[in-house]
Write a protein that holds these residues in place. Structure first.
Motif, short mmCIF file in Angstrom:
data_model
loop_
_atom_site.label_atom_id
_atom_site.label_comp_id
_atom_site.label_asym_id
_atom_site.label_seq_id
_atom_site.Cartn_x
_atom_site.Cartn_y
_atom_site.Cartn_z
N UNK A 1 -0.62 4.06 -16.80
CA UNK A 1 -0.14 4.35 -18.15
C UNK A 1 0.78 3.26 -18.69
N UNK A 2 0.98 2.20 -17.91
CA UNK A 2 1.83 1.10 -18.33
C UNK A 2 3.30 1.28 -18.02
N UNK A 3 3.64 2.34 -17.29
CA UNK A 3 5.03 2.60 -16.92
C UNK A 3 5.39 1.73 -15.73
N UNK A 4 6.57 1.12 -15.78
CA UNK A 4 7.03 0.27 -14.69
C UNK A 4 7.93 1.04 -13.76
N UNK A 5 7.73 0.81 -12.46
CA UNK A 5 8.48 1.49 -11.41
C UNK A 5 9.10 0.46 -10.48
N UNK A 6 10.29 0.77 -9.99
CA UNK A 6 10.97 -0.04 -8.98
C UNK A 6 11.09 0.80 -7.72
N UNK A 7 10.61 0.25 -6.62
CA UNK A 7 10.70 0.94 -5.34
C UNK A 7 11.40 0.04 -4.34
N UNK A 8 12.10 0.66 -3.41
CA UNK A 8 12.69 -0.04 -2.28
C UNK A 8 12.20 0.64 -1.03
N UNK B 1 0.83 -1.21 0.00
CA UNK B 1 0.00 0.00 0.00
C UNK B 1 0.87 1.26 0.00
N UNK B 2 1.97 1.24 0.74
CA UNK B 2 2.88 2.39 0.77
C UNK B 2 3.49 2.62 -0.62
N UNK B 3 3.84 1.53 -1.30
CA UNK B 3 4.41 1.66 -2.65
C UNK B 3 3.37 2.19 -3.62
N UNK B 4 2.14 1.66 -3.55
CA UNK B 4 1.08 2.09 -4.46
C UNK B 4 0.68 3.54 -4.19
N UNK B 5 0.79 3.98 -2.95
CA UNK B 5 0.46 5.38 -2.63
C UNK B 5 1.36 6.35 -3.39
N UNK B 6 2.57 5.93 -3.71
CA UNK B 6 3.48 6.77 -4.51
C UNK B 6 3.06 6.81 -5.97
N UNK C 1 12.20 4.70 -8.65
CA UNK C 1 12.70 5.08 -9.97
C UNK C 1 11.99 4.29 -11.05
N UNK C 2 11.95 4.91 -12.22
CA UNK C 2 11.31 4.29 -13.36
C UNK C 2 12.19 3.17 -13.91
#
Length: 102
Positions: free
Chosen positions: A80-87, A47-52, A99-100
């Motif tokens: 929009x189909x953009x992929x994101x990587x979060x830590x 949920x924290x990642x999706x909130x971003x 980051x994208x």
């Protein structure tokens, strides 16, 4: 051994030592950490990642231990189909990197 060879050897050992500091945690170990309260629930971390990136969906997750710190890695795909990587810091949900994916 000349100075260049010695310098290269030290650099290679340092790089290898850095890689050895991170280890993937399996599902059983991750669940034990969650149940013990050491890390947050996976639902809260997602949920924290999706909130971003509102409207994104979780593609993949992974839990690692890096230098004694639990890091939750999340791959998202936004509307929009953009992929994101979060830590995230798995103990408190703080976003450490966002980051994208290219």
């Amino acid at each position: 051994m000349n100075k260049f060879t010695a310098l290269f050897a030290v650099a290679a050992l340092t790089a290898t030592a850095g890689l050895a500091q991170a280890r993937d945690l399996g599902p059983d170990e991750a669940l034990k950490l969650r149940d013990a309260g050491t890390i947050q629930s996976f639902e809260k971390l997602n949920a924290a990642a999706i909130a971003k990136h509102p409207g994104a969906t979780v593609k993949e997750t992974e839990l690692e231990e890096q230098h004694g710190r639990y890091i939750y890695q999340v791959e998202l795909r936004d509307a929009q189909g953009v992929e994101w990587d979060l830590e995230l810091d798995a103990t408190n949900g703080q976003i450490l990197k966002d980051y994208q994916d290219k």
